[in-house]
Scaffold this motif. Sequence first.
Motif, PDB file in Angstrom:
ATOM      1  N   THR A  85      37.177  45.946  44.351  1.00 45.45           N
ATOM      2  CA  THR A  85      37.663  45.241  43.165  1.00 45.45           C
ATOM      3  C   THR A  85      37.390  43.749  43.302  1.00 45.45           C
ATOM      4  O   THR A  85      37.735  43.141  44.323  1.00 45.45           O
ATOM      5  CB  THR A  85      39.193  45.458  42.989  1.00 45.45           C
ATOM      6  OG1 THR A  85      39.442  46.855  42.964  1.00 45.45           O
ATOM      7  CG2 THR A  85      39.701  44.806  41.716  1.00 45.45           C
ATOM      8  N   GLN A  90      35.942  36.047  40.231  1.00 45.84           N
ATOM      9  CA  GLN A  90      34.635  36.706  40.113  1.00 45.84           C
ATOM     10  C   GLN A  90      34.562  37.486  38.802  1.00 45.84           C
ATOM     11  O   GLN A  90      33.561  37.441  38.083  1.00 45.84           O
ATOM     12  CB  GLN A  90      34.419  37.669  41.283  1.00 45.84           C
ATOM     13  CG  GLN A  90      34.183  37.003  42.616  1.00 45.84           C
ATOM     14  CD  GLN A  90      34.063  38.027  43.741  1.00 45.84           C
ATOM     15  OE1 GLN A  90      34.987  38.782  43.992  1.00 45.84           O
ATOM     16  NE2 GLN A  90      32.920  38.038  44.399  1.00 45.84           N
ATOM     17  N   ALA A  91      35.644  38.222  38.519  1.00 51.19           N
ATOM     18  CA  ALA A  91      35.677  39.034  37.293  1.00 51.19           C
ATOM     19  C   ALA A  91      35.558  38.140  36.065  1.00 51.19           C
ATOM     20  O   ALA A  91      34.866  38.481  35.093  1.00 51.19           O
ATOM     21  CB  ALA A  91      36.972  39.848  37.250  1.00 51.19           C
ATOM     22  N   ALA A  92      36.211  36.975  36.107  1.00 52.75           N
ATOM     23  CA  ALA A  92      36.159  36.059  34.956  1.00 52.75           C
ATOM     24  C   ALA A  92      34.746  35.525  34.742  1.00 52.75           C
ATOM     25  O   ALA A  92      34.285  35.404  33.599  1.00 52.75           O
ATOM     26  CB  ALA A  92      37.140  34.906  35.174  1.00 52.75           C
ATOM     27  N   LYS A  94      32.055  37.075  35.424  1.00 54.24           N
ATOM     28  CA  LYS A  94      31.292  38.190  34.852  1.00 54.24           C
ATOM     29  C   LYS A  94      31.632  38.350  33.368  1.00 54.24           C
ATOM     30  O   LYS A  94      30.739  38.435  32.519  1.00 54.24           O
ATOM     31  CB  LYS A  94      31.627  39.469  35.633  1.00 54.24           C
ATOM     32  CG  LYS A  94      30.868  40.670  35.154  1.00 54.24           C
ATOM     33  CD  LYS A  94      31.171  41.881  36.001  1.00 54.24           C
ATOM     34  CE  LYS A  94      30.448  43.087  35.427  1.00 54.24           C
ATOM     35  NZ  LYS A  94      31.198  44.315  35.607  1.00 54.24           N
ATOM     36  N   GLU A  95      32.929  38.365  33.068  1.00 58.16           N
ATOM     37  CA  GLU A  95      33.351  38.619  31.689  1.00 58.16           C
ATOM     38  C   GLU A  95      32.967  37.490  30.739  1.00 58.16           C
ATOM     39  O   GLU A  95      32.658  37.732  29.572  1.00 58.16           O
ATOM     40  CB  GLU A  95      34.869  38.859  31.650  1.00 58.16           C
ATOM     41  CG  GLU A  95      35.256  40.235  32.171  1.00 58.16           C
ATOM     42  CD  GLU A  95      36.706  40.301  32.634  1.00 58.16           C
ATOM     43  OE1 GLU A  95      37.514  39.448  32.207  1.00 58.16           O
ATOM     44  OE2 GLU A  95      37.012  41.209  33.445  1.00 58.16           O
ATOM     45  N   CYS A  96      33.004  36.272  31.214  1.00 55.93           N
ATOM     46  CA  CYS A  96      32.711  35.116  30.345  1.00 55.93           C
ATOM     47  C   CYS A  96      31.231  34.740  30.362  1.00 55.93           C
ATOM     48  O   CYS A  96      30.856  33.719  29.786  1.00 55.93           O
ATOM     49  CB  CYS A  96      33.532  33.907  30.788  1.00 55.93           C
ATOM     50  SG  CYS A  96      35.307  34.130  30.621  1.00 55.93           S
ATOM     51  N   HIS A  97      30.412  35.525  31.041  1.00 56.14           N
ATOM     52  CA  HIS A  97      28.988  35.193  31.180  1.00 56.14           C
ATOM     53  C   HIS A  97      28.830  33.777  31.739  1.00 56.14           C
ATOM     54  O   HIS A  97      28.053  32.982  31.223  1.00 56.14           O
ATOM     55  CB  HIS A  97      28.250  35.334  29.843  1.00 56.14           C
ATOM     56  CG  HIS A  97      28.425  36.678  29.217  1.00 56.14           C
ATOM     57  ND1 HIS A  97      27.872  37.825  29.765  1.00 56.14           N
ATOM     58  CD2 HIS A  97      29.133  37.074  28.143  1.00 56.14           C
ATOM     59  CE1 HIS A  97      28.235  38.856  29.027  1.00 56.14           C
ATOM     60  NE2 HIS A  97      28.999  38.443  28.040  1.00 56.14           N
ATOM     61  N   ASN A 143      30.141  28.119  29.599  1.00 57.81           N
ATOM     62  CA  ASN A 143      30.768  29.395  29.962  1.00 57.81           C
ATOM     63  C   ASN A 143      31.357  29.376  31.370  1.00 57.81           C
ATOM     64  O   ASN A 143      32.257  30.167  31.673  1.00 57.81           O
ATOM     65  CB  ASN A 143      29.764  30.539  29.830  1.00 57.81           C
ATOM     66  CG  ASN A 143      29.525  30.897  28.376  1.00 57.81           C
ATOM     67  OD1 ASN A 143      30.141  30.314  27.480  1.00 57.81           O
ATOM     68  ND2 ASN A 143      28.630  31.826  28.140  1.00 57.81           N
ATOM     69  N   ALA A 147      35.072  30.490  32.139  1.00 59.44           N
ATOM     70  CA  ALA A 147      35.349  31.445  33.214  1.00 59.44           C
ATOM     71  C   ALA A 147      36.429  30.917  34.144  1.00 59.44           C
ATOM     72  O   ALA A 147      37.325  31.668  34.549  1.00 59.44           O
ATOM     73  CB  ALA A 147      34.065  31.733  34.000  1.00 59.44           C
ATOM     74  N   GLN A 150      39.742  31.301  32.422  1.00 68.50           N
ATOM     75  CA  GLN A 150      40.182  32.711  32.411  1.00 68.50           C
ATOM     76  C   GLN A 150      40.576  33.179  33.826  1.00 68.50           C
ATOM     77  O   GLN A 150      41.565  33.869  34.006  1.00 68.50           O
ATOM     78  CB  GLN A 150      39.072  33.615  31.857  1.00 68.50           C
ATOM     79  CG  GLN A 150      39.503  35.058  31.768  1.00 68.50           C
ATOM     80  CD  GLN A 150      38.539  35.911  30.970  1.00 68.50           C
ATOM     81  OE1 GLN A 150      38.125  35.547  29.877  1.00 68.50           O
ATOM     82  NE2 GLN A 150      38.181  37.085  31.522  1.00 68.50           N
TER      83      GLN A 150
END
Length: 157
Positions: A85, A90-92, A94-97, A143, A147, A150
Amino acid sequence: MAISISLTVNGKPVTADIDPRTLLVEFLRTRLGLTGTHVGCDTGQCGACTVHVDGQAIKSCTVLAVQAQGVAVTTIEGLASADGTMHPMQAAFKECHGLQCGFCTPGMVMSAIDLVERHPKASEQTIRDELEGNLCRCTGYHNIVKAVQQGAAAMGK
Ligand code: FES
Ligand code: FES
């Protein structure tokens, strides 16, 4: 003449004999195979080599590996959980490009985590100011800033 160093890298103890001139970034990449830490300039300007030393972001091309004796280093490879996970930052990204080619991204993520720890509820301007030492040649930063905002929220910062 080789010098022996012992430190912790991504939670694991590491001991190695190294040339005293070895930079920390070189040690991480070539001796430990942690190539997620990038080398963009080798002169302390781009931030692609950013890692955490005892929780603080540093540019690993500006530090000798021997100076890391006894410390805890975290690289981008050490952020995800054991089950894969991603860290919320890191996830942000990815999600926010918050990336295009991805070359700057490991350093950006490491710097971003440190910045939101030091500046909870950071304003957009603070985020931009704090990321001044991390260069991105692709995204225009917009972005990346989204990110970080976020990621901070997901980290409860
Ligand atoms: S490679 Fe370290 S700051 Fe550019
Ligand atoms: S995404 Fe290409 S350098 Fe930042």
